[in-house]
Design an enzyme around this catalytic site. Structure first.
Site, PDB file in Angstrom:
ATOM      1  N   GLY A  15      29.463  67.552  26.046  1.00  0.00           N
ATOM      2  CA  GLY A  15      29.168  68.064  24.705  1.00  0.00           C
ATOM      3  C   GLY A  15      30.225  67.637  23.696  1.00  0.00           C
ATOM      4  O   GLY A  15      29.897  67.201  22.576  1.00  0.00           O
ATOM      5  N   ASN A  33      30.959  77.076  20.876  1.00  0.00           N
ATOM      6  CA  ASN A  33      31.179  77.176  22.322  1.00  0.00           C
ATOM      7  C   ASN A  33      31.295  78.652  22.661  1.00  0.00           C
ATOM      8  O   ASN A  33      31.845  79.425  21.881  1.00  0.00           O
ATOM      9  CB  ASN A  33      32.467  76.435  22.708  1.00  0.00           C
ATOM     10  N   LYS A  77      25.566  74.001  31.087  1.00  0.00           N
ATOM     11  CA  LYS A  77      25.153  73.794  32.475  1.00  0.00           C
ATOM     12  C   LYS A  77      23.642  74.024  32.604  1.00  0.00           C
ATOM     13  O   LYS A  77      23.111  74.972  32.019  1.00  0.00           O
ATOM     14  CB  LYS A  77      25.917  74.798  33.349  1.00  0.00           C
ATOM     15  N   ALA A  78      22.987  73.168  33.374  1.00  0.00           N
ATOM     16  CA  ALA A  78      21.529  73.296  33.542  1.00  0.00           C
ATOM     17  C   ALA A  78      21.187  74.619  34.219  1.00  0.00           C
ATOM     18  O   ALA A  78      21.978  75.175  34.969  1.00  0.00           O
ATOM     19  CB  ALA A  78      21.009  72.134  34.378  1.00  0.00           C
ATOM     20  N   SER A 130      22.357  59.673  29.571  1.00  0.00           N
ATOM     21  CA  SER A 130      23.086  59.073  30.689  1.00  0.00           C
ATOM     22  C   SER A 130      24.232  58.204  30.209  1.00  0.00           C
ATOM     23  O   SER A 130      24.137  57.538  29.181  1.00  0.00           O
ATOM     24  CB  SER A 130      22.149  58.205  31.538  1.00  0.00           C
ATOM     25  N   LYS A 184      14.992  60.999  33.130  1.00  0.00           N
ATOM     26  CA  LYS A 184      16.435  61.084  33.434  1.00  0.00           C
ATOM     27  C   LYS A 184      16.655  61.457  34.901  1.00  0.00           C
ATOM     28  O   LYS A 184      17.566  60.949  35.559  1.00  0.00           O
ATOM     29  CB  LYS A 184      17.120  62.106  32.514  1.00  0.00           C
ATOM     30  N   HIS A 187      16.044  58.446  36.884  1.00  0.00           N
ATOM     31  CA  HIS A 187      17.220  57.578  36.675  1.00  0.00           C
ATOM     32  C   HIS A 187      18.316  57.972  37.664  1.00  0.00           C
ATOM     33  O   HIS A 187      18.912  57.131  38.341  1.00  0.00           O
ATOM     34  CB  HIS A 187      17.717  57.711  35.232  1.00  0.00           C
ATOM     35  N   ASN A 188      18.568  59.257  37.748  1.00  0.00           N
ATOM     36  CA  ASN A 188      19.630  59.723  38.650  1.00  0.00           C
ATOM     37  C   ASN A 188      19.273  59.479  40.115  1.00  0.00           C
ATOM     38  O   ASN A 188      20.137  59.172  40.926  1.00  0.00           O
ATOM     39  CB  ASN A 188      19.916  61.211  38.426  1.00  0.00           C
ATOM     40  N   GLU A 191      20.063  56.081  40.725  1.00  0.00           N
ATOM     41  CA  GLU A 191      21.540  56.049  40.764  1.00  0.00           C
ATOM     42  C   GLU A 191      22.036  56.428  42.174  1.00  0.00           C
ATOM     43  O   GLU A 191      22.900  55.753  42.749  1.00  0.00           O
ATOM     44  CB  GLU A 191      22.052  57.032  39.708  1.00  0.00           C
TER      45      GLU A 191
HETATM   46  C1  6PG Z   1      24.520  59.943  34.134  1.00  0.00           C
HETATM   47  C2  6PG Z   1      24.866  60.628  35.418  1.00  0.00           C
HETATM   48  C3  6PG Z   1      25.256  62.038  35.137  1.00  0.00           C
HETATM   49  C4  6PG Z   1      25.943  62.695  36.299  1.00  0.00           C
HETATM   50  C5  6PG Z   1      25.099  62.823  37.506  1.00  0.00           C
HETATM   51  C6  6PG Z   1      25.922  63.093  38.725  1.00  0.00           C
HETATM   52  O1  6PG Z   1      23.414  59.424  34.070  1.00  0.00           O
HETATM   53  O2  6PG Z   1      25.344  59.931  33.238  1.00  0.00           O
HETATM   54  O3  6PG Z   1      23.755  60.596  36.260  1.00  0.00           O
HETATM   55  O4  6PG Z   1      24.139  62.693  34.674  1.00  0.00           O
HETATM   56  O5  6PG Z   1      27.061  61.965  36.601  1.00  0.00           O
HETATM   57  O6  6PG Z   1      24.216  63.871  37.289  1.00  0.00           O
HETATM   58  O7  6PG Z   1      25.102  63.721  39.603  1.00  0.00           O
HETATM   59  P1  6PG Z   1      25.602  64.290  40.967  1.00  0.00           P
HETATM   60  O8  6PG Z   1      26.765  65.195  40.664  1.00  0.00           O
HETATM   61  O9  6PG Z   1      24.431  64.991  41.500  1.00  0.00           O
HETATM   62  O10 6PG Z   1      26.045  63.107  41.756  1.00  0.00           O
END
Ligand code: 6PG
Length: 470
Positions: A15, A33, A77-78, A130, A184, A187-188, A191
């Site tokens: 943030g 905050n 936080k989600a 991201s 997203k 994407h993760n 990742e």
């Molecule tokens: C991004 C990352 C970010 C975060 C991950 C880590 O795209 O910038 O993906 O969102 O670093 O969520 O995820 P984990 O903690 O589950 O590895």
């Protein structure tokens, strides 16, 4: 109090950096905050950008610092904290105000929040961001879901703060409600798969071939200049070259081999299964993190379970083979991720533009890589079977390089090195090469024990049964 163009709640790492990025692009930001001392600390450390930051000690002050229709980014936080933040803000909002959740939300929550806020007369955007800390500060990739007219009101800010690929912003409105957060999440997931595959190649080189972290770093550095060029290859080279200042040992050797996960990888797999899909490389990567957490079990396993004799370590792999194997597996991981996006798009009637998705991943995000431009081109061209692996350029790539993946899987198996993601990539590839697979036997078994019926190859219709009683 001076009016700001946009508000932001949640001055954690992401943030705070996003707020500075927005301020630097010339948009005054009101910041709040929950722990209020962080607000003054943040503005105090913002240097010249402090002039574009407005401190808001309470949700009411945040609302007062903005002109309706307000736009407020929530970066907390989600999960529960997002709902709590929305509840705290709501009494101070006017109808038509826009709340933007920029965290790693579960898209199911985003859909629920969007529907609830719409009923209450507000607008809600689920915005996947991201690029980590650096991306948030200087240019992330941004995946937006929500009503297009709501996005239109903040598009100038979003495009200004996003990473640029050849001057084009890596930000796009991809669909309604949860579409941005779903993209997203996938994407993760990709990742996770990419990181796991890289770790598997590292493990093979380290444990089967006895190479040092510095040697493997040099290899990743070299590969990063070729078709494997990517942010993850780049940072892998840097990580493996790093030395622990306290012990002088390779940094990677002093880090406990137990990987964390916050949920997005797991959600990708859960959603894939719910949609009747299998993103097996992502599944393997999520599972590998869980296995890594079973440290005690592995320590006992190391004492009690035996591996192969080292006399036959399998085919010798040249460095170029490893590069080609990783490239093939990465293509398959992307292909599975995009197939999942296509399935979700269909199921939720999102009309996701997969080419555009690949385009906004070309810069700013964690999985940015040289492949994404080719993937975007593939989605704009001929795509037999709607699968990336059959796009002419990728079918050619796989035909040329999957042999190296096969040799890697053979060598890893024969030398006893775990490669769950690479092996699942190869099995996916081999499955998709077979017009006729082995599911006829599964169908026969199902019919045998449960009279589930099957389709025949020579007759139309379902509900045929086998002569099992004979
Ligand atoms: C991004 C990352 C970010 C975060 C991950 C880590 O795209 O910038 O993906 O969102 O670093 O969520 O995820 P984990 O903690 O589950 O590895």
């Amino acid at each position: 109090m001076a009016k700001a163009r946009i508000g932001l709640i949640g001055l954690g790492v992401m943030g705070a950096n996003l707020a500075l990025n927005i301020a630097e692009r010339g948009f005054p930001v009101a910041v709040h905050n929950r722990t209020t001392s962080a607000i003054a600390d943040f503005i105090g450390a913002a240097g010249d950008l402090a002039a574009s930051l407005v401190a808001a000690e309470t949700p009411a002050a945040l609302a007062a610092a903005l002109t309706p229709p307000r736009a407020i980014i929530i970066m907390v936080k989600a999960g529960g904290p997002v709902d709590a933040t929305i509840d705290a803000l709501k009494p101070h909002l006017d109808l038509g105000d826009i709340l933007i959740d920029a965290g790693n939300a579960d898209f199911n929550d985003t859909r629920r929040r969007e529907a609830q806020l719409k009923d209450a007369g507000f607008r809600f955007i689920g915005m996947g961001v991201s690029g980590g800390e650096e991306g948030a500060r200087h240019g992330p990739s941004i995946m937006v879901g929500g009503a297009p007219e709501a996005y239109a009101e903040i598009a100038d800010i979003v495009e200004a703060i996003a990473a640029k690929y050849q001057d084009a912003p890596c930000a796009a409105h991809l669909g309604p409600d949860g579409a941005g957060h779903f993209v997203k999440t996938v994407h993760n997931g990709i990742e996770y798969a990419d990181m796991q595959m890289i770790a598997e190649v590292y493990g093979l080189l380290r444990n089967a071939d006895g190479r040092s972290p510095a040697q493997i770093a040099a290899l990743f550095d070299e590969w990063n200049g070729g078709p494997l060029q990517s942010y993850l290859a780049e940072i892998t080279a840097k990580v493996l070259a790093a030395t622990d200042p306290d012990t002088g040992r390779p940094m990677v050797d002093v880090i406990l081999d137990r990987a964390g996960q916050k949920g997005t990888g797991r959600w990708t797999v859960i959603e894939a299964l719910k949609l009747g899909q299998s993103a097996s490389t992502i599944e393997a990567a999520v599972g590998a993190r869980s296995w890594s957490a079973a440290k005690d079990l592995r320590e006992t396993g190391a004492e009690r379970l035996t591996g192969p004799k080292t006399s036959d370590p399998g085919p010798v792999l040249l460095d170029a083979d490893l590069e080609r194997a990783l490239l093939s597996a990465r293509v398959i991981a992307y292909a599975q991720g995009f197939s999942l996006l296509a399935a979700a798009s269909e199921d939720f009637a999102w009309d996701l533009d997969l080419a555009r998705t690949a385009e906004i991943w070309r810069a700013g995000c964690i999985i940015r890589s040289a492949l994404l431009d080719d993937i975007a081109t593939a989605f704009r061209g001929e795509l037999p079977g709607d699968s990336l692996i059959l796009a002419p350029a990728f079918a050619r790539l796989l035909n040329d390089n999957a042999g190296a993946l096969r040799r890697l899987v053979a060598r890893a198996s024969l030398s006893g090195q775990p490669i769950p993601a690479m092996a699942s990539a190869l099995s996916y590839y081999d499955t998709m090469r077979h017009a006729r697979g082995t599911a006829a036997l599964i169908q026969a078994q199902r019919d045998f024990f449960g009279a589930h019926g099957f389709e025949r190859v020579d007759t139309d219709g379902e509900g045929h049964h086998g002569p099992w009683g004979l």
